[in-house]
Structures are given as structure tokens and as C-alpha cells.
Design an enzyme around this catalytic site. Sequence first.
Site, PDB file in Angstrom:
ATOM      1  N   ASP A  76       0.855  -1.187   0.000  1.00 13.31           N
ATOM      2  CA  ASP A  76       0.000   0.000   0.000  1.00 13.31           C
ATOM      3  C   ASP A  76       0.890   1.235   0.000  1.00 13.31           C
ATOM      4  O   ASP A  76       2.032   1.183   0.477  1.00 13.31           O
ATOM      5  CB  ASP A  76      -0.859   0.043   1.277  1.00 13.31           C
ATOM      6  CG  ASP A  76      -2.095  -0.854   1.175  1.00 13.31           C
ATOM      7  OD1 ASP A  76      -2.352  -1.438   0.110  1.00 13.31           O
ATOM      8  OD2 ASP A  76      -2.812  -0.953   2.192  1.00 13.31           O
ATOM      9  N   MET A  77       0.355   2.362  -0.517  1.00 13.19           N
ATOM     10  CA  MET A  77       1.152   3.594  -0.461  1.00 13.19           C
ATOM     11  C   MET A  77       0.602   4.476   0.652  1.00 13.19           C
ATOM     12  O   MET A  77      -0.607   4.697   0.737  1.00 13.19           O
ATOM     13  CB  MET A  77       1.117   4.322  -1.798  1.00 13.19           C
ATOM     14  CG  MET A  77       2.174   5.391  -1.902  1.00 13.19           C
ATOM     15  SD  MET A  77       3.849   4.787  -1.578  1.00 13.19           S
ATOM     16  CE  MET A  77       4.368   4.215  -3.197  1.00 13.19           C
ATOM     17  N   THR A 132     -10.963   2.620  -7.498  1.00 10.35           N
ATOM     18  CA  THR A 132     -11.789   3.807  -7.279  1.00 10.35           C
ATOM     19  C   THR A 132     -13.265   3.406  -7.208  1.00 10.35           C
ATOM     20  O   THR A 132     -13.643   2.353  -7.752  1.00 10.35           O
ATOM     21  CB  THR A 132     -11.591   4.837  -8.412  1.00 10.35           C
ATOM     22  OG1 THR A 132     -12.391   5.986  -8.159  1.00 10.35           O
ATOM     23  CG2 THR A 132     -11.951   4.282  -9.778  1.00 10.35           C
ATOM     24  N   HIS A 133     -14.051   4.256  -6.533  1.00 11.64           N
ATOM     25  CA  HIS A 133     -15.518   4.085  -6.569  1.00 11.64           C
ATOM     26  C   HIS A 133     -16.136   5.232  -7.347  1.00 11.64           C
ATOM     27  O   HIS A 133     -17.340   5.425  -7.323  1.00 11.64           O
ATOM     28  CB  HIS A 133     -16.091   4.092  -5.152  1.00 11.64           C
ATOM     29  CG  HIS A 133     -15.296   3.299  -4.180  1.00 11.64           C
ATOM     30  ND1 HIS A 133     -14.260   3.834  -3.451  1.00 11.64           N
ATOM     31  CD2 HIS A 133     -15.366   1.997  -3.848  1.00 11.64           C
ATOM     32  CE1 HIS A 133     -13.724   2.899  -2.694  1.00 11.64           C
ATOM     33  NE2 HIS A 133     -14.369   1.775  -2.920  1.00 11.64           N
ATOM     34  N   ARG A 190      -1.231  -0.519  -8.598  1.00  7.72           N
ATOM     35  CA  ARG A 190      -2.615  -0.151  -8.279  1.00  7.72           C
ATOM     36  C   ARG A 190      -2.666   1.374  -8.338  1.00  7.72           C
ATOM     37  O   ARG A 190      -1.857   2.049  -7.690  1.00  7.72           O
ATOM     38  CB  ARG A 190      -2.988  -0.610  -6.866  1.00  7.72           C
ATOM     39  CG  ARG A 190      -4.354  -0.056  -6.416  1.00  7.72           C
ATOM     40  CD  ARG A 190      -4.532  -0.100  -4.891  1.00  7.72           C
ATOM     41  NE  ARG A 190      -4.567  -1.443  -4.368  1.00  7.72           N
ATOM     42  CZ  ARG A 190      -4.214  -1.743  -3.102  1.00  7.72           C
ATOM     43  NH1 ARG A 190      -3.780  -0.811  -2.274  1.00  7.72           N
ATOM     44  NH2 ARG A 190      -4.272  -2.992  -2.685  1.00  7.72           N
ATOM     45  N   ARG A 193     -11.954   6.881   5.702  1.00  2.00           N
ATOM     46  CA  ARG A 193     -13.222   6.564   5.017  1.00  2.00           C
ATOM     47  C   ARG A 193     -14.272   7.628   5.307  1.00  2.00           C
ATOM     48  O   ARG A 193     -15.071   7.973   4.448  1.00  2.00           O
ATOM     49  CB  ARG A 193     -13.756   5.186   5.460  1.00  2.00           C
ATOM     50  CG  ARG A 193     -12.832   4.013   5.218  1.00  2.00           C
ATOM     51  CD  ARG A 193     -12.529   3.722   3.755  1.00  2.00           C
ATOM     52  NE  ARG A 193     -11.583   4.553   3.058  1.00  2.00           N
ATOM     53  CZ  ARG A 193     -10.252   4.426   3.049  1.00  2.00           C
ATOM     54  NH1 ARG A 193      -9.653   3.495   3.757  1.00  2.00           N
ATOM     55  NH2 ARG A 193      -9.491   5.226   2.345  1.00  2.00           N
ATOM     56  N   GLN A 210      -0.433   7.176  -6.355  1.00  3.64           N
ATOM     57  CA  GLN A 210      -1.546   8.064  -6.015  1.00  3.64           C
ATOM     58  C   GLN A 210      -1.654   9.192  -7.047  1.00  3.64           C
ATOM     59  O   GLN A 210      -0.724  10.001  -7.182  1.00  3.64           O
ATOM     60  CB  GLN A 210      -1.312   8.656  -4.623  1.00  3.64           C
ATOM     61  CG  GLN A 210      -1.194   7.597  -3.532  1.00  3.64           C
ATOM     62  CD  GLN A 210      -0.492   8.111  -2.286  1.00  3.64           C
ATOM     63  OE1 GLN A 210       0.394   8.962  -2.363  1.00  3.64           O
ATOM     64  NE2 GLN A 210      -0.868   7.577  -1.138  1.00  3.64           N
ATOM     65  N   GLY A 227      -5.442   8.698  -3.804  1.00  4.09           N
ATOM     66  CA  GLY A 227      -4.593   9.093  -2.670  1.00  4.09           C
ATOM     67  C   GLY A 227      -5.487   9.509  -1.518  1.00  4.09           C
ATOM     68  O   GLY A 227      -6.352  10.364  -1.679  1.00  4.09           O
TER      69      GLY A 227
HETATM   70  C1  LIG Z   1      -8.797  -1.074  -3.244  1.00  2.83           C
HETATM   71  C2  LIG Z   1      -8.317   0.261  -2.808  1.00  2.83           C
HETATM   72  C3  LIG Z   1      -7.039   0.398  -2.314  1.00  2.83           C
HETATM   73  C4  LIG Z   1      -6.560   1.641  -1.931  1.00  2.83           C
HETATM   74  N1  LIG Z   1      -5.263   1.761  -1.524  1.00  2.83           N
HETATM   75  C5  LIG Z   1      -4.786   2.983  -1.234  1.00  2.83           C
HETATM   76  C6  LIG Z   1      -3.414   3.170  -0.922  1.00  2.83           C
HETATM   77  O1  LIG Z   1      -2.605   2.236  -0.900  1.00  2.83           O
HETATM   78  N2  LIG Z   1      -2.986   4.422  -0.634  1.00  2.83           N
HETATM   79  C7  LIG Z   1      -3.846   5.505  -0.663  1.00  2.83           C
HETATM   80  O2  LIG Z   1      -3.399   6.624  -0.414  1.00  2.83           O
HETATM   81  N3  LIG Z   1      -5.144   5.337  -0.929  1.00  2.83           N
HETATM   82  C8  LIG Z   1      -5.637   4.123  -1.217  1.00  2.83           C
HETATM   83  N4  LIG Z   1      -6.957   3.977  -1.524  1.00  2.83           N
HETATM   84  C9  LIG Z   1      -7.894   5.093  -1.248  1.00  2.83           C
HETATM   85  C10 LIG Z   1      -8.017   6.038  -2.414  1.00  2.83           C
HETATM   86  O3  LIG Z   1      -6.832   6.759  -2.566  1.00  2.83           O
HETATM   87  C11 LIG Z   1      -9.185   7.020  -2.173  1.00  2.83           C
HETATM   88  O4  LIG Z   1      -8.946   7.744  -1.006  1.00  2.83           O
HETATM   89  C12 LIG Z   1     -10.543   6.337  -2.049  1.00  2.83           C
HETATM   90  O5  LIG Z   1     -10.677   5.268  -2.936  1.00  2.83           O
HETATM   91  C13 LIG Z   1     -11.667   7.332  -2.339  1.00  2.83           C
HETATM   92  O6  LIG Z   1     -11.564   7.824  -3.637  1.00  2.83           O
HETATM   93  P1  LIG Z   1     -12.493   7.332  -4.853  1.00  2.83           P
HETATM   94  O7  LIG Z   1     -11.647   7.306  -6.054  1.00  2.83           O
HETATM   95  O8  LIG Z   1     -13.161   6.067  -4.496  1.00  2.83           O
HETATM   96  O9  LIG Z   1     -13.509   8.512  -5.106  1.00  2.83           O
HETATM   97  P2  LIG Z   1     -14.444   9.406  -4.181  1.00  2.83           P
HETATM   98  O10 LIG Z   1     -14.729  10.613  -5.001  1.00  2.83           O
HETATM   99  O11 LIG Z   1     -13.897   9.589  -2.811  1.00  2.83           O
HETATM  100  O12 LIG Z   1     -15.745   8.536  -4.075  1.00  2.83           O
HETATM  101  C14 LIG Z   1     -16.622   8.321  -5.168  1.00  2.83           C
HETATM  102  C15 LIG Z   1     -17.935   7.769  -4.631  1.00  2.83           C
HETATM  103  O13 LIG Z   1     -17.686   6.510  -3.982  1.00  2.83           O
HETATM  104  C16 LIG Z   1     -18.466   6.393  -2.815  1.00  2.83           C
HETATM  105  N5  LIG Z   1     -17.577   6.348  -1.644  1.00  2.83           N
HETATM  106  C17 LIG Z   1     -16.263   6.619  -1.623  1.00  2.83           C
HETATM  107  N6  LIG Z   1     -15.776   6.454  -0.381  1.00  2.83           N
HETATM  108  C18 LIG Z   1     -16.820   6.111   0.390  1.00  2.83           C
HETATM  109  C19 LIG Z   1     -16.962   5.810   1.775  1.00  2.83           C
HETATM  110  N7  LIG Z   1     -15.923   5.855   2.579  1.00  2.83           N
HETATM  111  N8  LIG Z   1     -18.193   5.471   2.235  1.00  2.83           N
HETATM  112  C20 LIG Z   1     -19.254   5.406   1.405  1.00  2.83           C
HETATM  113  N9  LIG Z   1     -19.171   5.699   0.085  1.00  2.83           N
HETATM  114  C21 LIG Z   1     -17.978   6.030  -0.415  1.00  2.83           C
HETATM  115  C22 LIG Z   1     -19.369   7.584  -2.790  1.00  2.83           C
HETATM  116  O14 LIG Z   1     -20.552   7.248  -3.501  1.00  2.83           O
HETATM  117  C23 LIG Z   1     -18.572   8.620  -3.544  1.00  2.83           C
HETATM  118  O15 LIG Z   1     -19.370   9.626  -4.112  1.00  2.83           O
HETATM  119  C24 LIG Z   1      -7.432   2.764  -1.970  1.00  2.83           C
HETATM  120  C25 LIG Z   1      -8.709   2.630  -2.487  1.00  2.83           C
HETATM  121  C26 LIG Z   1      -9.163   1.418  -2.917  1.00  2.83           C
HETATM  122  C27 LIG Z   1     -10.533   1.331  -3.496  1.00  2.83           C
END
Ligand SMILES: Cc1cc2nc3c(=O)[nH]c(=O)nc-3n(C[C@H](O)[C@H](O)[C@H](O)COP(=O)(O)OP(=O)(O)OC[C@H]3O[C@@H](n4cnc5c(N)ncnc54)[C@H](O)[C@@H]3O)c2cc1C
Length: 322
Positions: free
Chosen positions: A130-131, A223-224, A181, A286, A160, A185
Site C-alpha cells: 500500500d502507499m 476507485t468508486h 494499483r 473513510r 496516487q 490518494g
Molecule cells: C482497493 C483500494 C485500495 C486503496 N489503496 C490505497 C493506498 O494504498 N494508498 C492511498 O493513499 N489510498 C488508497 N486507496 C484510497 C483512495 O486513494 C481514495 O482515497 C478512495 O478510494 C476514495 O476515492 P475514490 O476514487 O473512491 O472517489 P471518491 O470521489 O472519494 O468517491 C466516489 C464515490 O464513492 C463512494 N464512496 C467513496 N468512499 C466512500 C466511503 N468511505 N463510504 C461510502 N461511500 C464512499 C461515494 O458514492 C462517492 O461519491 C485505496 C482505495 C481502494 C478502493
Amino acid sequence: MLRRGLLAVGESRVARKVLTDAPVSRSVARRFVPGASVDAVVGALHELEEAGLAATGNYLGEAVRSPEHTRAAVEAYLELLDRIEAGAHDANISVKLTQLGMGLGDDLLRENVARILDRAEAADIFVRFDMESSEHVQPTLDLFGELWESERRGVGVVLQAQLRRTAGDLQEMIRLGARVRLCKGAYAEPAEIAHQKMRRIRKRFREGMARLLSEGTYPAIATHDERLLRATLAFAAREGVPPGDFEFQMLYGVRRDLQRNLRDQGHRVRVYIPFGDNWYPYLVRRLAERPANVFFMVESMIKESKLGMLWPGSRALEDRAP
Ligand SMILES: Cc1cc2nc3c(=O)[nH]c(=O)nc-3n(C[C@H](O)[C@H](O)[C@H](O)COP(=O)(O)OP(=O)(O)OC[C@H]3O[C@@H](n4cnc5c(N)ncnc54)[C@H](O)[C@@H]3O)c2cc1C
């Protein structure tokens, strides 16, 4: 920016005490963390497998300060690796190097990482680093580079999109043939080193995704964000990148509707399952990603306190699971 504020508040000791003591935090954390034990992860693995989803397990913990705690984390990972192998689960592991001794001495870190990699390699299970926050990026990539040099191939990194340096790191990882991955970030970083505007972060993410899908080695798009997911699907369709050449990754308990939707379209989806007692920093990140979750928590905390008698109605924590 609300997200930055929440991440900063989350760092304070007072906030940690209030949040970890509040029963509602535990119940909210349970939405994102299936439990403390390896058994809890294995339970989640079964649940995901039935839904046709792959997984990656992460033992919660970061910035660990004692060698004993780093060794306890190694033991948790070794147990998880044993269980993944024994159950022939479609799963791998994601580790944080500050939990394994980064910052406590190179020998300790290398010894811990080697124990995990040896066991994972023997079971043919992939390990992702993980980063973490920006000061750990170069040390993480340095250790990764060293392992790669010594022919360790069952390991990959995370980049990131928010960091300005990422385009260069991406190029280097593509050159090596390393598995990346890509995520936005999760840490609050200063403007000198990180893009602050979501529009810009998305742009960088789309550029990184396109490069990884065209030239990378089995990349993971984590990403979500529906816009980014749509952009990825469109790029893959346009450029003829088959579903088997990359995977989507999402977090346990987040947008289960999207996880299943992508699966139904024939894509590989891997769900990140954290486990363990040390859920506080993970929960804060989160919450910062989705302010609606914070409002839900604050409301519940007020309701649990005496003020609750004055609180009208209730809202539910967003859950779009089918
Ligand atoms: C598998 C995975 C591994 C990751 N590993 C790292 C890592 O090693 N280092 C790092 O810095 N970051 C990591 N992340 C986190 C990433 O950097 C983001 O902070 C995180 O994914 C939120 O960004 P998003 O792209 O999902 O978009 P966002 O714009 O945050 O979310 C898009 C939509 O997803 C839904 N959503 C997002 N988060 C939530 C939540 N907590 N609860 C409910 N709904 C939510 C909502 O509907 C939101 O509108 C990881 C994420 C994933 C999915």
C-alpha cells in the site's frame, strides 16, 4: 476543504479518544471492517467468493512504534496467507510498510518483509505494498526497487494520482513491468507536492489509467468514482483492452452495487478487506471521503448521549448494496 479538515481533526489525540470510545464508531467501523481476526477475513472471503469477487486482505495498523508490534503484524499476515492457501481463495494481501518497521530500522523492515514474501511466494500469492503519506513514497519505491532487482516478482506497488510526482513513478513502474494499483490518494498533502482540486486529480487519474491499460502489467484501477470507472470502461473498449488484462479494486463495504455491476459486465473486481483492532485511522480516512458518513456518526453520537432526547428523526448511513 472538508476532507482535509476531517483528516487533520482525525490526527488529534482528543478526537481519537472520543471516536474510539464511542460505541457508534465501532458499529460504523464494522461496515468497513468485517472483524478483528483472520477468521473474520476468511468469512468475508467466502461471502465475496459467492458473489464472484476476488479479495485482498489488509491487517490494520500503520506507523507502528515497537519491533514487537511489527512482528505481531507479520504473524497475522502469515496466518492469513496460510488460510488463503488452504482454502484456495482468490485472494492476496496488501501491507503497509510503516506497520512492518519502516522508520524503525532497515534490518527490521527487511526481515519482516522477507518473511512475508517468502511465505507468499511459496503459496504463489501476490503481495501489494500500500502507499502511505508522501514522506513514505520514496522509501517504499526504493525498497520495492531493491526487491525487484533481487528478482522478487510477486510484489507490486500503489501510485496516487494526487501526487505531482506520480507520472514519473508510473513511467518507471511501466519500464520495470511492475504491477501498479492506481488510486486517488487518501492522505492530505500540501499543494507543493499534490494536486488539490478534484478535477485535476481525476484528470491525472485518467491519464495514469490510460498509460497503465496501454503499457502496464496487469494494473489495478482502484476507485468508486463513477466518472473514472466509466472512463476506464470506455478506454478499454475503445483500445480493445480485454477484461483479463486489468482489474478493478474497491473497498469492503463501499459501493457494493458497483462491485457487482462491474462483475456482471465480465470484469474482475477485487475487494480490499481490512481486519484487526486498529481501525481508527482507516475509519477516519473513510469518513473523510464521504462527509455524509460523518453526519451520520455525529447524529448517532448525539443520540447516544443525553442530548439524544432532543434529536428528531433519523437518517441511515448510505448503503447502496443490493
Ligand atoms: C482497493 C483500494 C485500495 C486503496 N489503496 C490505497 C493506498 O494504498 N494508498 C492511498 O493513499 N489510498 C488508497 N486507496 C484510497 C483512495 O486513494 C481514495 O482515497 C478512495 O478510494 C476514495 O476515492 P475514490 O476514487 O473512491 O472517489 P471518491 O470521489 O472519494 O468517491 C466516489 C464515490 O464513492 C463512494 N464512496 C467513496 N468512499 C466512500 C466511503 N468511505 N463510504 C461510502 N461511500 C464512499 C461515494 O458514492 C462517492 O461519491 C485505496 C482505495 C481502494 C478502493
